[in-house]
Design an enzyme around this catalytic site. Sequence first.
Site, PDB file in Angstrom:
ATOM      1  N   GLY A   1      74.104  11.091  21.671  1.00  0.00           N
ATOM      2  CA  GLY A   1      75.143  10.202  22.172  1.00  0.00           C
ATOM      3  C   GLY A   1      76.495  10.791  21.835  1.00  0.00           C
TER       4      GLY A   1
ATOM      5  CB  THR B   1      82.448   5.263  24.511  1.00  0.00           C
ATOM      6  OG1 THR B   1      81.271   4.709  25.046  1.00  0.00           O
ATOM      7  CG2 THR B   1      82.108   6.279  23.458  1.00  0.00           C
TER       8      THR B   1
ATOM      9  CB  SER C   1      87.184   2.686  20.676  1.00  0.00           C
ATOM     10  OG  SER C   1      86.348   2.239  21.716  1.00  0.00           O
TER      11      SER C   1
ATOM     12  CE  LYS D   1      80.863   6.086  28.096  1.00  0.00           C
ATOM     13  NZ  LYS D   1      81.651   4.961  27.645  1.00  0.00           N
TER      14      LYS D   1
END
Length: 180
Positions: free
Chosen positions: A53, A7, A133, A39
Amino acid sequence: MTTFRSTTVLLVRRGGTTVMASDGQVTLNNTVIKAGASKVKRIGKGDRSVLVGFAGGAADGLALFTRFEAKLDEFQGNLERAVIELAKDWRTDRVLRQLEAMMIVAGKNQSFLMSGTGDLLQPDENGVLSIGSGSNYALAAARALSDHTELSAREIATEAMKIAASICVFTNDHFTVEEI
């Protein structure tokens, strides 16, 4: 720090506004299993003025979120104390150490990046943090937009996330954006 292929979560502070954005993609190995996950969460008693988050394993991120929320309650909304105590627990507890996740936590005036390796970081004066990522793409874009435009925090976060989504295969363009 560990990079999670899972994510992108981005925090931007500008002009007294704090914005946190994330994409919605959930992957299992190389397969997208959900496109619209949230998220980024708002927590806190009453005004819900804390943003959290998380990136990494979904169950691990939710477990950390739940623990952080309990710490925030335990320390009567004292964000810094709650973050420090969770970081200590995360480093020393055998079960927590196994969790593969990272978190960004932000209040009106403070921001923290937390990882299970004991990292507890605050952003530079530019007020930008990211995890996941696509974090390097989102971070670079947000810093450039902060330095070279007059865009608002929300606009910077959204545009930077669009850039990350166009580069990182583990980041999509279904964004959750929260602001305090």
